[in-house]
Design a protein around this motif. Sequence first.
Motif, PDB file in Angstrom:
ATOM      1  N   PHE A  94       0.749  -1.097   0.074  1.00 42.79           N
ATOM      2  CA  PHE A  94      -0.117   0.033  -0.148  1.00 42.79           C
ATOM      3  C   PHE A  94       0.810   1.163  -0.111  1.00 42.79           C
TER       4      PHE A  94
ATOM      5  N   TYR B  42      -3.228   2.710   5.347  1.00 41.08           N
ATOM      6  CA  TYR B  42      -3.832   1.455   4.870  1.00 41.08           C
ATOM      7  C   TYR B  42      -3.219   0.386   5.849  1.00 41.08           C
TER       8      TYR B  42
ATOM      9  N   ALA C 178      -5.564   0.219   8.274  1.00 40.42           N
ATOM     10  CA  ALA C 178      -6.763  -0.472   8.154  1.00 40.42           C
ATOM     11  C   ALA C 178      -6.907  -2.113   7.871  1.00 40.42           C
ATOM     12  N   TYR C 179      -5.773  -2.553   7.250  1.00 40.55           N
ATOM     13  CA  TYR C 179      -5.425  -4.043   6.996  1.00 40.55           C
ATOM     14  C   TYR C 179      -5.444  -4.698   8.315  1.00 40.55           C
TER      15      TYR C 179
ATOM     16  N   LYS D  91      -8.772  -4.851   9.646  1.00 41.05           N
ATOM     17  CA  LYS D  91      -9.792  -5.606   8.814  1.00 41.05           C
ATOM     18  C   LYS D  91      -9.327  -7.220   9.329  1.00 41.05           C
TER      19      LYS D  91
ATOM     20  N   ILE E 115     -11.985   1.059   5.498  1.00 39.52           N
ATOM     21  CA  ILE E 115     -11.828  -0.311   5.736  1.00 39.52           C
ATOM     22  C   ILE E 115     -12.563  -0.977   4.334  1.00 39.52           C
TER      23      ILE E 115
ATOM     24  N   ARG F  34     -12.857  -0.095   1.492  1.00 34.29           N
ATOM     25  CA  ARG F  34     -12.370   0.329   0.291  1.00 34.29           C
ATOM     26  C   ARG F  34     -10.893  -0.198   0.126  1.00 34.29           C
ATOM     27  N   LEU F  35     -10.397  -0.752   1.070  1.00 32.88           N
ATOM     28  CA  LEU F  35      -9.140  -1.600   1.238  1.00 32.88           C
ATOM     29  C   LEU F  35      -8.850  -2.261  -0.091  1.00 32.88           C
TER      30      LEU F  35
ATOM     31  N   THR G 118      -3.247   1.487  -4.163  1.00 32.90           N
ATOM     32  CA  THR G 118      -3.445   2.915  -3.645  1.00 32.90           C
ATOM     33  C   THR G 118      -2.828   3.511  -4.652  1.00 32.90           C
TER      34      THR G 118
END
Length: 223
Positions: free
Chosen positions: A86, A91, A94-95, A98, A119, A121-122, A158
Amino acid sequence: MQREIPYSTLKKNGRSYEIMTLRDQYGNTFADIAKDYGISSIRIRGLYNKIKKQQIHLYIIQVAAALGHKNTAFVKKEARTAYECFQDNSYVCAYLEKTYPSILEAYRAGEAGMSKEFIERLPPLRETFDEKIISRIVEMREIEKAPFIVIAQELEMTKEKARQLYNSFYHQQVVAHVNALEEKAETFDEKTAIWRRYFGTRLSPKKLCEMIRRGEEPPLPPQ
C-alpha cells in the motif's frame, strides 16, 4: 515478548491524536486540518504519519500478545508486507484492523480506528505486481495523462503504490545506466562522482531517464 502497552498512550499528544481522528474518521484533508490548527499542511502530514507509526507499533504488540506469539516477528512481517503493498501507513492500520477486528476493537476500548468506509475500500493485499500492471501504469500516466488516483482505482491499488511503481520503473533504468558508467570508471573517486551525479540530485527518475536518452548528464550536486 514486549509488554502490552495501553492504547490510551496514543492520546498523550492530544493534538496529534485529534489530527488522526479528523483524518481517519471524518476524511478531512491535510489542508483543511492545517487551516484549523494554523500550521502548514506539511507539518500536519508529519504529525499524522508519526502517530500512525506509533499506532501500528501498538497494534503489532497487541496482536502478537493476543495470538500468544513469543515475539512480534510474525505480525511485524504482516505489517511490512502490507506497507510494501500500500505504501501508506493508514492502509497498514486498516489492514490490521480488518484482519484482527475483535482483538483491536477490544484493545482500543471504545476509541475509534479507521472508518468503516475506509476499511471497505481497502485494495487487495498483493505481494507482487507483474510487468503487465507496471506497463499499464506507465501507459495511463504518459499516454492517457491519468492522475495516480485514477490509475489506482482502475488497477485496485493505492495511489501511493501506483506512484511508487511508476517511479521504480524509471529508477531501475537509471540504475542500469549508472552501473554501466561505473564499470568504465577507473578510480573510486570517479565512481563516487557518477553516483552523486545521478542519485544526489532532486530530479525524478523519469527526468533522469529523459536526460539519459538525450545524451545529457545531470549536474553534480553541491558538496
